[in-house]
Design a protein around this motif. Structure first.
Motif, PDB file in Angstrom:
ATOM      1  N   UNK A 282      31.638  83.864-134.295  1.00  0.00           N
ATOM      2  CA  UNK A 282      31.901  84.860-133.258  1.00  0.00           C
ATOM      3  C   UNK A 282      33.031  84.398-132.348  1.00  0.00           C
ATOM      4  N   UNK A 283      33.008  83.139-131.946  1.00  0.00           N
ATOM      5  CA  UNK A 283      34.040  82.610-131.061  1.00  0.00           C
ATOM      6  C   UNK A 283      35.425  82.702-131.700  1.00  0.00           C
ATOM      7  N   UNK A 284      35.505  82.331-132.983  1.00  0.00           N
ATOM      8  CA  UNK A 284      36.793  82.386-133.690  1.00  0.00           C
ATOM      9  C   UNK A 284      37.287  83.819-133.825  1.00  0.00           C
ATOM     10  N   UNK A 285      36.367  84.733-134.130  1.00  0.00           N
ATOM     11  CA  UNK A 285      36.731  86.145-134.280  1.00  0.00           C
ATOM     12  C   UNK A 285      37.243  86.699-132.959  1.00  0.00           C
ATOM     13  N   UNK A 286      36.529  86.431-131.889  1.00  0.00           N
ATOM     14  CA  UNK A 286      36.906  86.942-130.575  1.00  0.00           C
ATOM     15  C   UNK A 286      38.272  86.409-130.145  1.00  0.00           C
ATOM     16  N   UNK A 287      38.523  85.139-130.445  1.00  0.00           N
ATOM     17  CA  UNK A 287      39.816  84.546-130.106  1.00  0.00           C
ATOM     18  C   UNK A 287      40.935  85.180-130.927  1.00  0.00           C
ATOM     19  N   UNK A 288      40.672  85.388-132.206  1.00  0.00           N
ATOM     20  CA  UNK A 288      41.678  85.960-133.104  1.00  0.00           C
ATOM     21  C   UNK A 288      42.099  87.351-132.654  1.00  0.00           C
ATOM     22  N   UNK A 289      41.129  88.148-132.203  1.00  0.00           N
ATOM     23  CA  UNK A 289      41.409  89.528-131.843  1.00  0.00           C
ATOM     24  C   UNK A 289      41.567  89.750-130.332  1.00  0.00           C
ATOM     25  N   UNK A 290      41.429  88.683-129.567  1.00  0.00           N
ATOM     26  CA  UNK A 290      41.529  88.823-128.121  1.00  0.00           C
ATOM     27  C   UNK A 290      40.459  89.748-127.574  1.00  0.00           C
ATOM     28  N   UNK A 291      39.241  89.602-128.097  1.00  0.00           N
ATOM     29  CA  UNK A 291      38.164  90.539-127.794  1.00  0.00           C
ATOM     30  C   UNK A 291      37.041  89.865-127.009  1.00  0.00           C
ATOM     31  N   UNK A 292      36.591  90.512-125.950  1.00  0.00           N
ATOM     32  CA  UNK A 292      35.410  90.043-125.236  1.00  0.00           C
ATOM     33  C   UNK A 292      34.176  90.422-126.047  1.00  0.00           C
ATOM     34  N   UNK A 293      33.127  89.604-125.979  1.00  0.00           N
ATOM     35  CA  UNK A 293      31.919  89.906-126.747  1.00  0.00           C
ATOM     36  C   UNK A 293      30.686  89.851-125.859  1.00  0.00           C
ATOM     37  N   UNK A 294      29.611  90.457-126.382  1.00  0.00           N
ATOM     38  CA  UNK A 294      28.340  90.530-125.663  1.00  0.00           C
ATOM     39  C   UNK A 294      27.219  90.097-126.603  1.00  0.00           C
TER      40      UNK A 294
ATOM     41  N   UNK B  14      40.154  99.218-128.431  1.00  0.00           N
ATOM     42  CA  UNK B  14      40.537  98.471-127.236  1.00  0.00           C
ATOM     43  C   UNK B  14      41.571  97.399-127.543  1.00  0.00           C
ATOM     44  N   UNK B  15      41.416  96.743-128.688  1.00  0.00           N
ATOM     45  CA  UNK B  15      42.351  95.702-129.086  1.00  0.00           C
ATOM     46  C   UNK B  15      43.669  96.299-129.579  1.00  0.00           C
ATOM     47  N   UNK B  16      43.575  97.336-130.388  1.00  0.00           N
ATOM     48  CA  UNK B  16      44.775  97.937-130.974  1.00  0.00           C
ATOM     49  C   UNK B  16      45.631  98.660-129.939  1.00  0.00           C
ATOM     50  N   UNK B  17      44.986  99.321-128.972  1.00  0.00           N
ATOM     51  CA  UNK B  17      45.761 100.105-128.011  1.00  0.00           C
ATOM     52  C   UNK B  17      46.604  99.220-127.109  1.00  0.00           C
ATOM     53  N   UNK B  18      46.153  98.010-126.860  1.00  0.00           N
ATOM     54  CA  UNK B  18      46.951  97.088-126.049  1.00  0.00           C
ATOM     55  C   UNK B  18      48.288  96.806-126.718  1.00  0.00           C
ATOM     56  N   UNK B  19      48.243  96.526-128.027  1.00  0.00           N
ATOM     57  CA  UNK B  19      49.476  96.264-128.764  1.00  0.00           C
ATOM     58  C   UNK B  19      50.310  97.533-128.896  1.00  0.00           C
ATOM     59  N   UNK B  20      49.647  98.654-129.125  1.00  0.00           N
ATOM     60  CA  UNK B  20      50.375  99.919-129.273  1.00  0.00           C
ATOM     61  C   UNK B  20      51.159 100.247-128.005  1.00  0.00           C
ATOM     62  N   UNK B  21      50.544 100.021-126.863  1.00  0.00           N
ATOM     63  CA  UNK B  21      51.235 100.302-125.602  1.00  0.00           C
ATOM     64  C   UNK B  21      52.389  99.320-125.377  1.00  0.00           C
ATOM     65  N   UNK B  22      52.200  98.090-125.785  1.00  0.00           N
ATOM     66  CA  UNK B  22      53.267  97.102-125.649  1.00  0.00           C
ATOM     67  C   UNK B  22      54.481  97.489-126.487  1.00  0.00           C
TER      68      UNK B  22
END
Length: 267
Positions: A121-133, A48-56
């Motif tokens: 977790x917060x730092x990781x999510x921010x770094x990768x632009x990832x939502x978490x659960x 999900x994170x990688x495909x956003x950049x790939x499409x850009x």
């Protein structure tokens, strides 16, 4: 040598320290594609994170994600290659992290899960632009198929943890670092080297016709199998030692330099 496939790591390789693909590098990517070269990404990030950049960056081929545990088409999102962490290893890892009070997180269906919300977790999510659960009863998550589990802690401590986990989990898993403070656990065939080998065969290319570009130790398998293994100028020393070529840093358009030298201007 005429190179036909280029696999590029994302963080600290394709993108600069501002988390951007520069216009110059973007132009080089487009020129390589125009020359008939398959350009793909090979990253530890989730799809999900990688495909956003790939499409850009206007790529439209399968990309390598989760360190190589998942190869997935961008156009129709068809899964071409997938390796899950063995269930027994996941449970052993969960028990180990619980005993050692280590932060453990994982991906299920491309969603990031953790047992509790904390700064790691917060730092990781921010770094990768990832939502978490958050799932407090984390064993429910552990018992589901996952391409990758990740421990976050201090680099020196993770080095010790890695030694213990290799003994605990055995040869069925692949353990590597994507960054000094990220220790990642995949299936033994969940490496960028295995995924690049698969993808080259998928396109009908020889590995000798492939270029792999990276900066961290989790890139070493693909640099070793590729015909041309390239380390960024900002790469860790160990990766530079095994690379066939060392390019400029990620802040100096190192990927652009490789494309121009070995694809666009190759004799």
């Amino acid at each position: 040598m005429t190179y036909k496939l280029i696999a590029i790591d994302i963080d600290d390789t394709l993108i600069n320290d501002n988390k951007e693909v520069t216009p110059a590098t973007q132009t080089a990517l487009e020129q390589a594609v125009a020359h008939g070269v398959v350009v793909t990404l090979a990253t530890g990030r989730a799809y999900a994170s990688a495909q956003t950049l790939a499409r850009q960056t206007k790529l439209n081929v399968p990309i390598i994600t989760y360190q190589g545990a998942l190869v997935k088409n961008l156009l129709d999102e068809k899964v071409l290659y997938e390796r899950y962490v063995p269930q027994e290893a996941s449970r052993k890892l969960f028990d180990y992290c619980l005993e050692k009070n280590l932060h453990l997180q994982t991906y299920i269906d491309d969603k990031l899960y953790a047992r509790e919300e904390n700064q790691k977790l917060l730092d990781y999510a921010k770094l990768n632009g990832t939502q978490y659960y958050i799932e407090s009863d984390f064993i429910k998550v552990i018992e589901q198929p996952t391409p990758k589990l990740l421990i976050i802690d201090e680099p020196d401590y993770l080095d010790q943890v890695a030694v213990e986990l290799r003994e605990l989990l055995g040869s069925e898993v692949h353990i590597t670092k994507s960054k000094p403070y990220f220790l990642e656990i995949m299936h033994k065939e969940g490496t960028k080297g295995h995924a690049l080998t698969f993808l080259a065969d998928h396109f009908g290319h020889e590995l000798s016709e492939c270029i792999a570009i990276g900066d961290s130790w989790n890139d070493h398998e693909m640099l070793e199998v590729a015909g041309l293994g390239v380390a960024m100028g900002n790469a860790i020393p160990a990766l530079k030692e095994l690379a066939d070529y060392i390019t400029a840093s990620n802040n100096e358009d190192g990927v652009k330099e490789v494309i121009e030298k070995f694809v666009l201007n190759a004799e």
